[in-house]
Design a protein around this motif. Structure first.
Motif, PDB file in Angstrom:
ATOM      1  N   ASN A  41       0.834  -1.204   0.000  1.00  0.00           N
ATOM      2  CA  ASN A  41       0.000   0.000   0.000  1.00  0.00           C
ATOM      3  C   ASN A  41       0.870   1.256   0.000  1.00  0.00           C
ATOM      4  O   ASN A  41       2.090   1.202   0.188  1.00  0.00           O
ATOM      5  N   TYR A  42       0.206   2.381  -0.218  1.00  0.00           N
ATOM      6  CA  TYR A  42       0.907   3.659  -0.327  1.00  0.00           C
ATOM      7  C   TYR A  42       1.722   3.990   0.918  1.00  0.00           C
ATOM      8  O   TYR A  42       2.906   4.300   0.827  1.00  0.00           O
ATOM      9  N   GLN A  43       1.095   3.947   2.088  1.00  0.00           N
ATOM     10  CA  GLN A  43       1.780   4.376   3.305  1.00  0.00           C
ATOM     11  C   GLN A  43       3.035   3.548   3.575  1.00  0.00           C
ATOM     12  O   GLN A  43       4.077   4.100   3.921  1.00  0.00           O
ATOM     13  N   ASN A  44       2.948   2.248   3.407  1.00  0.00           N
ATOM     14  CA  ASN A  44       4.113   1.386   3.651  1.00  0.00           C
ATOM     15  C   ASN A  44       5.216   1.633   2.629  1.00  0.00           C
ATOM     16  O   ASN A  44       6.407   1.620   2.965  1.00  0.00           O
ATOM     17  N   LYS A 102       5.732   4.435   0.895  1.00  0.00           N
ATOM     18  CA  LYS A 102       6.296   5.753   1.197  1.00  0.00           C
ATOM     19  C   LYS A 102       7.266   5.660   2.375  1.00  0.00           C
ATOM     20  O   LYS A 102       8.373   6.202   2.325  1.00  0.00           O
ATOM     21  N   SER A 103       6.851   4.961   3.418  1.00  0.00           N
ATOM     22  CA  SER A 103       7.701   4.797   4.591  1.00  0.00           C
ATOM     23  C   SER A 103       9.011   4.088   4.237  1.00  0.00           C
ATOM     24  O   SER A 103      10.083   4.478   4.701  1.00  0.00           O
ATOM     25  N   GLU A 139       0.710  10.573  -3.249  1.00  0.00           N
ATOM     26  CA  GLU A 139      -0.198   9.437  -3.377  1.00  0.00           C
ATOM     27  C   GLU A 139      -1.040   9.556  -4.640  1.00  0.00           C
ATOM     28  O   GLU A 139      -1.219   8.613  -5.383  1.00  0.00           O
TER      29      GLU A 139
END
Length: 121
Positions: free
Chosen positions: A72-75, A77-78, A120
């Motif tokens: 997913n996006y958040q992971n 990006k992190s 995103e």
């Protein structure tokens, strides 16, 4: 007959294991020779598909490799901000995926995503 069945099962298992993580393009091409990307690169339009097609077989699901979930996006990006995601994707000596570098075009998109601010949408 029993040995033939066992050998067939072992051969199929070995084939599945070698194909289980990803099928990277082994291409040590240089992204510097590519025309620049002039549009904004986002996770939704570009990076998510790259992760889905090249990474989440190993880095997704209930037990992602190295504890790195790129589904997913958040992971993602992190991992780009706090881990060495982009460096590994561009590393000739220790690439990710381990089968070899992804195409220069894919690596250029990932670099542009960083440059554009890890958007995103």
């Amino acid at each position: 007959m029993k040995h033939k069945t066992i050998n067939t099962v072992l051969a199929i298992s070995a084939l599945l294991l070698t194909q289980s993580c990803t099928t990277a393009i082994i291409d040590e091409g240089d992204i510097d020779g590519l025309p620049p990307i002039t549009r904004t690169v986002t996770y939704q339009s570009d990076v998510g598909n790259i992760m889905f097609n090249n990474c989440i077989t190993c880095h997704g699901g209930a037990a992602p490799s190295d504890g790195l979930d790129l589904s997913n996006y958040q992971n993602t990006k992190s991992a780009a901000e706090q881990r060495n995601l982009i460096q590994r994707m561009n590393s000739v000596t220790n690439p990710m995926p381990p089968q070899g570098l992804l195409s220069p075009e894919i690596r250029q998109i990932m670099d542009k995503w960083i440059e554009d601010g890890l958007l995103e949408q």
